[in-house]
Scaffold this active site. Sequence first.
Site, PDB file in Angstrom:
ATOM      1  N   LYS B  79       7.821   6.720  15.177  1.00  0.00           N
ATOM      2  CA  LYS B  79       7.829   5.138  15.092  1.00  0.00           C
ATOM      3  C   LYS B  79       7.682   4.135  15.547  1.00  0.00           C
ATOM      4  CE  LYS B  79      10.522   2.733  10.712  1.00  0.00           C
ATOM      5  NZ  LYS B  79      11.428   2.304   9.618  1.00  0.00           N
ATOM      6  N   SER B 154      10.477   1.462   5.045  1.00  0.00           N
ATOM      7  CA  SER B 154       9.391   1.292   6.869  1.00  0.00           C
ATOM      8  C   SER B 154       8.508   2.369   7.081  1.00  0.00           C
ATOM      9  CB  SER B 154       9.855   0.527   7.444  1.00  0.00           C
ATOM     10  OG  SER B 154      11.431   0.856   7.633  1.00  0.00           O
ATOM     11  N   SER B 178      14.474   3.869   4.234  1.00  0.00           N
ATOM     12  CA  SER B 178      13.037   3.932   4.440  1.00  0.00           C
ATOM     13  C   SER B 178      12.567   4.941   5.701  1.00  0.00           C
ATOM     14  CB  SER B 178      13.426   2.559   5.962  1.00  0.00           C
ATOM     15  OG  SER B 178      13.385   1.638   5.497  1.00  0.00           O
TER      16      SER B 178
END
Lengths: 502, 496
Positions: B79, B154, B178
């Site tokens: 990420k 997210s 998330s």
Amino acid sequence: MTTTTTLMPYDEALERYEPVLGLETHVELGTASKMFCGCATTFGAAPNTQVCPVCLALPGALPVANEKAIESTIRIGLALNCSIASWCRFARKNYFYPDMPKNYQISQYDEPLCTDGYLDVEVDGTVVRVGIERVHLEEDTGKSTHVGGATGRIHGADYSIVDYNRAGIPLVEIVTKPIEGADRLAPEVARAYVTELRELMRALGVSDVRMEEGSLRCDVNVSLMPRGSSEWGTRTETKNVNSLRSVERAVRHEIERQAAILSEGGRIVQETRHFHEDTGTTTSGRSKEEAQDYRYFPEPDLVPIAPDPAWVAELKAALPELPSVRRKRLQQEWGVSDLDMQAMHNADAIDLVEATVAAGAPPADARKWWMGELARRANEAAVPLSDLRITPDQVARVCALVASGALNDKLARQVLEGVLEGEGTPDEVVASRGLQIVNDEGELSRIIDEVLAANADAADKVRGGKIAAVGALVGGVMKASRGKADAARARELILEKLGVSA
Amino acid sequence: MSLTRKSAAELAALMASGEVSAVEVTQAHLDRVAEVDPKINAFLHVDAEAALEQARAIDARRAAGEELGPLAGVPIAHKDVFTTIDMPTTAGSRILEGWRPPYDATVTRRLREAGLVILGKTNLDEFAMGSSTENSAYFPTRNPWDLSRVPGGSSGGSSAAVAGYVTPLSTGTDTGGSIRQPAAVTGIVGMKPTYGGSSRYGLIAFASSLDTPGPFARNVLDAALLHEAFSGHDPLDSTSIDAPVPPVVEAARHPDVAGLRVGVVKEFAGEGYQQGVLNRFHDSVELLESLGAKVVEVSCPSFTTALPAYYLIAPSECSSNLARFDAMRYGLRVGDDGTRSAEEVMALTRAAGFGPEVKRRIMLGTYALSSGYYDAYYGQAQKVRTLIARDFEAAFQQVDVLISPTTPTTAFPIGERADDPMAMYLADLCTIPANLAGNAAISVPCGLADEDGLPVGLQIMAPVLGDDRCYRVGAAVEKAFESRWNGPLLKEAPAL
């Protein structure tokens, strides 16, 4: 824009108003690494060389609290007779400024590490107890330099540069309770407080407390209330007052300035003011009337501080002798008067005298040289005594040479001068300058004979019983020997040669 | 079977036995990136050459007889909110476009130490704020199940990459859901470890007291292997827990729930929940009972106030955390033409560099922390947080784990909630309590919703440092469902 500041003479101001003081002192701790990262804290390093992701606030970096700094803060709190919190937190103080990398400062807000203590200070023989509101731990900001413009301040500058070496250095903030009742001694009380605090920090070994390098910084809050009133007036906060003398002057100036405004029916603006060393005056800085909202909240990146009571007790037991206690002890050991002790204190000579005594000098001799010849030299050079290029060991050696009769006071002064000028140790200066007292009896006898021959009148007077006239003859011998003769022995020999018994 | 269809554990075994090299595995996945990523837009940055270089190094070490970790040579997508010294790190924001960090996050460092091959950095909602990855300043990521839908957020780039067979593993961060919510809506496994169980050092902060790095994988065991690889105490993160990592891999290998007490959170049902989601949740309850678990209903009354509390605490912390993006030391700088003050440049940069959702949360948080409002908002939210933690404690007196749907609906169409923040926030309704209390929680696939045929996730919540329970129960559910489905849920996904 220039505005003329009207001042009311100090005596008149004090007749009409009573000052209330508050002092906020920031002390940079002398830890090897910064408050929240491992960066070095060396003063004077090339700009932006003591930085890392944490103190530059790079994205993702996190703080880790410096345990030694927490320990130092607790020791300061204990020395100031404070209560130590059993549980407290850091808080974020949010505001934007280019020299503050995170745009928030990790500080403490409603949960300071130490609260509610006091420090006794002595002014003119009276002990004044200054209450301590709180002692908390925070981090320093970077240092901005504003280039161009006349004042060195951001206003009018062409550009600014920032050195982040200072960002994240542990900073202890010590806040007094409002100091009332100091009356006309307020400026002296303020100075005595900062002096005492500075010595305390030194005794604790937590900071080098050099005001000129900014490792001890003082903000001075002053307000006035009319005589007979008990309601405090609006205060001003004078920032970064960078010497002990300036603390005193800043308080005095604010009293005179505020008194003039109040007496004309004016209103004191709650604001930050800047002190100017050159003129001893303050000028308006940032107004605090629109109070900045720092949006404090508990720092979520750090766990709470919960000092183990047993550890705190250990720290307390291991506190060094505090400066005021030490001064009393030394005064007794040295057998000096209050006045002499105060003079040594004011001249920052106590440590030096103590070290000189420790190196073997009699206290009276050590004090005589530091407070006499050496104080005069320091004064001439406009440097603190401790900055003179002579060590207590060397002063002790000079004392020993005098005591042994190898030097007299006049020669000793020349030896001190030589050492101060970098000519070497006292013994080296004695050798290189040829400052040995003449104690060769034959040589001394020969000089005396010459002097007696050249001063027959005086010799006759002595022979005739006027013993006092011998002084001139001894003087002649000293002159002829260029000060190297042992004056006492010369006197004895002269009297002997003239057949007079003293 | 193609290498990209294999699990991380399978790939590791193939490489350990010398059947394939890390270079071959990496190349296969890079080929898949080239083929699929143009459709799903999971990556912000791919560095094929660097990935192959890492793979070559692993092969060389293996050839030299070096003992390597259980995931050595396995590809991973990272990420783009973790700093990486060799790749740009943007947090999905224009304000950090092109920023090259001078240091690796602890999670990044541990991935490298474990010999994982980092393929690239995945897309996310800007600063991890969002539930759809539409708030990325660069482009939205698409759900491999239906390219017109969101992959959750997210960590949507990471969920889409795993679900799209582009990588067997990826990293995420979970502040309010998330990891779990994107895992649920893409039919994969996503775990939020206990807060403090995985290091935040080098994770670009959204909300410090909530942010938790965690793993994505296509099965429970792979997630556990990755969890173990990057978790554990980190002296650089004061909030990291100084305790051993719970035995997550062992738990994932023992899918047994006989006699386990399972609590169904009463409050997470009813209005706002898609019927297909509730149906699959009920299937899961029945499944657990059939496996010998004792399922009871548990009430956690404070959970209904978790969402508003979260939307005070998280924005408050973010308003402060994001203050450092000021154009002074790194990142975007706007308006520095020699005539403007530092304050003006800061303001212009922040106006241009932050997207609308980030600005909204900075404004919310600034307000909530303001003097005069602090007690009513931030202070009150902290009290709610305490109540939620107490509800969890009380519940875990009665049961070993709590379960709920992971998110009230399946993946929604791109654009549907983009202009409706409240609707977007509701996606995290069930996941937020575990963040506020710091508990461990996992999402595992539990079937497809009847209405739309899209995946549904089951959330399993365990006490602080009870991460292994999530894996044990998750593995049991996975095993039972896969035997019922004749394979993983992902085989139902359309081919890309």
